[in-house]
Design a protein around this motif. Sequence first.
Motif, mmCIF file in Angstrom:
data_model
loop_
_atom_site.group_PDB
_atom_site.id
_atom_site.type_symbol
_atom_site.label_atom_id
_atom_site.label_comp_id
_atom_site.label_asym_id
_atom_site.label_seq_id
_atom_site.Cartn_x
_atom_site.Cartn_y
_atom_site.Cartn_z
ATOM 1 N N PHE A 140 -6.817 -2.096 -3.545
ATOM 2 C CA PHE A 140 -5.394 -1.878 -3.808
ATOM 3 C C PHE A 140 -4.716 -3.145 -4.300
ATOM 4 O O PHE A 140 -4.040 -3.163 -5.323
ATOM 5 N N ASN A 178 -3.329 -3.940 -8.167
ATOM 6 C CA ASN A 178 -1.915 -4.232 -8.374
ATOM 7 C C ASN A 178 -1.731 -5.515 -9.176
ATOM 8 O O ASN A 178 -0.917 -5.592 -10.094
ATOM 9 N N VAL A 192 -8.988 8.590 -2.158
ATOM 10 C CA VAL A 192 -9.398 8.554 -0.753
ATOM 11 C C VAL A 192 -9.515 9.973 -0.198
ATOM 12 O O VAL A 192 -10.494 10.325 0.457
ATOM 13 N N VAL A 238 -11.001 -1.307 1.018
ATOM 14 C CA VAL A 238 -9.984 -0.450 0.400
ATOM 15 C C VAL A 238 -8.728 -1.288 0.103
ATOM 16 O O VAL A 238 -8.159 -1.221 -0.995
ATOM 17 N N SER A 290 -4.865 6.259 -3.802
ATOM 18 C CA SER A 290 -4.793 6.941 -2.513
ATOM 19 C C SER A 290 -5.235 8.388 -2.683
ATOM 20 O O SER A 290 -5.754 9.006 -1.756
ATOM 21 N N PHE A 316 0.836 -1.199 0.000
ATOM 22 C CA PHE A 316 0.000 0.000 0.000
ATOM 23 C C PHE A 316 0.874 1.253 0.000
ATOM 24 O O PHE A 316 1.984 1.233 0.509
ATOM 25 N N PRO A 317 0.330 2.374 -0.568
ATOM 26 C CA PRO A 317 1.084 3.627 -0.507
ATOM 27 C C PRO A 317 1.241 4.064 0.952
ATOM 28 O O PRO A 317 0.389 3.743 1.778
ATOM 29 N N PHE A 336 0.779 6.847 2.397
ATOM 30 C CA PHE A 336 -0.297 7.666 2.959
ATOM 31 C C PHE A 336 -1.449 6.794 3.466
ATOM 32 O O PHE A 336 -2.026 7.059 4.526
ATOM 33 N N ILE A 337 -1.749 5.733 2.706
ATOM 34 C CA ILE A 337 -2.831 4.840 3.104
ATOM 35 C C ILE A 337 -2.460 4.105 4.399
ATOM 36 O O ILE A 337 -3.277 3.957 5.306
ATOM 37 N N HIS A 350 4.683 7.533 -2.321
ATOM 38 C CA HIS A 350 4.239 8.248 -1.123
ATOM 39 C C HIS A 350 2.778 8.015 -0.882
ATOM 40 O O HIS A 350 2.122 7.290 -1.593
ATOM 41 N N ALA A 392 -1.372 3.119 -7.650
ATOM 42 C CA ALA A 392 -1.590 3.136 -6.202
ATOM 43 C C ALA A 392 -1.710 4.573 -5.707
ATOM 44 O O ALA A 392 -2.535 4.881 -4.836
ATOM 45 N N LEU A 393 -0.891 5.469 -6.292
ATOM 46 C CA LEU A 393 -0.981 6.892 -5.936
ATOM 47 C C LEU A 393 -2.339 7.467 -6.316
ATOM 48 O O LEU A 393 -2.940 8.231 -5.565
#
Lengths: 302, 315
Positions: free
Chosen positions: B293, B297, B255, B289, B252, A142-143, A145-146, A302, B248-249
């Motif tokens: 992710f 991926n 969110v 969530v 996020s 996971f990033p 931030f998450i 990030h 992934a960025l």
Amino acid sequence: MTETTTATSIQSPGWERVPPRRGRWRWWKILRRNRPAALALVFLLVLIGSALWAPQIAPYDPNAQEYAFLAPPSWAHPLGTDDLSRDLFSRIVYGSRISLFVGITTVLISMVVGVVLGLVAGYYGGWIDNLIMRYIDLQWAFPNFIIAVYLVAVFGTGLSNVIIAVTLAFLDDFARIVRGMVLSLREQEFVLAARAMGASDIRILFRHILPNTLAPVIVQATVSVSYAILAEAGLSFLGLGVKPTTPTWGLILSDARSFFSRGWWLAVFPGLAITLTVLSINFLGDALRDMLDVREHTEERH
Amino acid sequence: MTRYIIRRTLAALVVVWAVGTLVFFALRAVPGDPISAMLADVDPSMAEQLRQKFGLDKPVYVQYGLWMLRTLQGDLGNSIYGSNVAVSRIIAEALPRTLSLAALSLVISLSIALVAGIVSAIRRNSLLDHSMTFLAFLGLSMPDFWLGILLIIVFAVKLGWLPAIGYKPLSDGLWPWFSHLILPAVAAGTPFSAIIARMTRSAMLEVLNSEYIKVARAKGLHERTVILVHGLKNALIPVVTVMGIAFALLMSGTVIVENVFAIKGLGRVLIQGILNRDYPVVQGAILVVSMVFVFSNLLVDILYTVIDPRIRYET
């Protein structure tokens, strides 16, 4: 006809300049050639100065209510005032304290812990490596931030919990980089020689292996500070960070949401502060990467 | 290939299970439960009743067993805070919004990134190329929520072209759906665009220097064919390698951006749950969530083999 092989190493413009290798003025020369990095450095120094001497620089108390409700930028209030008639410039200056403090402390702790985890995992291998890496891989999915949001969900909101969350969220980057390097370093002659001479594991790890992993770690740390600042701002913006009265960039932006049509300055300036800070650190990180020659080890996440 | 996909799917499920389990125990290890947070210890007997109702009085391992059993059946419990709705229903309503946003964001930012990357590579070292490099740096440094706010101020408040907040499903018509989603999609996808554009540029430069491009030009092919067919197709391979990180960025980003634009998607459900200390909602949202992710991926990795047939994952 002779066969030609084409050279295929093409990078961004700044990358083509080979940095001078030695000499007392090496860093100075590099900075003079790399204008964006030099500008970034100046900006960051000013920022650090304003965070340290915030009481002297800020014209008003960041929580004092002046007689100017949502006033646009003027000579009295260079960046305007907010809905509680507080001076925005002063709040942004004080806000830099939280941003820089969180960004730097979290990454420092996370670097130390991550490096030790990576050293131990890579050097000893076996079950301890397995244990550490299973957790690191879990975070890696996971990033950052998450991960920080998940951790705040568990620990609760507030500044100290945000610091814990961001610190833990950035661990995996350091641990992975160091472990990967240790795996190849531990088989090299100088390590074998040290072991043959009877050096202890601790000595081998910290005197012989650690110094060789430092360059990529330093570059990663620089980049991580910018992402940690973004993470703190994001968490504060979502209301998961510091208490509502504390001036932080993320929180000022969050308040600005109620005043889109009447107070554009509330939304523009704190965001500009975050962006310029992060941009500067990224430029500096890029220059460091070139200087220390560590393109491929670090990751942009990030 | 099939075996690879099955193995990876199982590994992905293990990651989701591990996250769920860690969060489950961590939530219970931290002092203070939602009932005492809700009632602020005003009425001990009522708090006890509520604890019984939500099963919080049982030993932790029993709670965990029950939680696992229910989760496998798709029952994520009920929201503690407010109206006591089923968490699975809250999430079922939120998921399409998040997926809509992510899909639109992906399409828009991918097209922008590819065009920008190709143009930068063709006009290398031009003013255009340098400005795009700077924009990419800016895109990676700008907080996505700030970009969202700026977009609202410009396009919704000042120009009045688009709605500022909210969400309309696709069934309400294409334009209402699109007009509500375009601003958050751009805000969430900007870091993605920046990474992909940089990668496309350097991959394109490398490819355009290769022998088969010279051959294609020597054959007298149209420059557009050379670049789009011979160049882009091969440049895409390194681009897909950073796709996982970039996507992934983007996810996020959704969110946080959902909270700017008041879209009741997964991200908003998760954050509201945290703010209300609504444990079942937080747990359910984290689970879903995480699933989004992990599986996106996996999808990227599979896409990789489709784009580059030379790559074969053994077993």
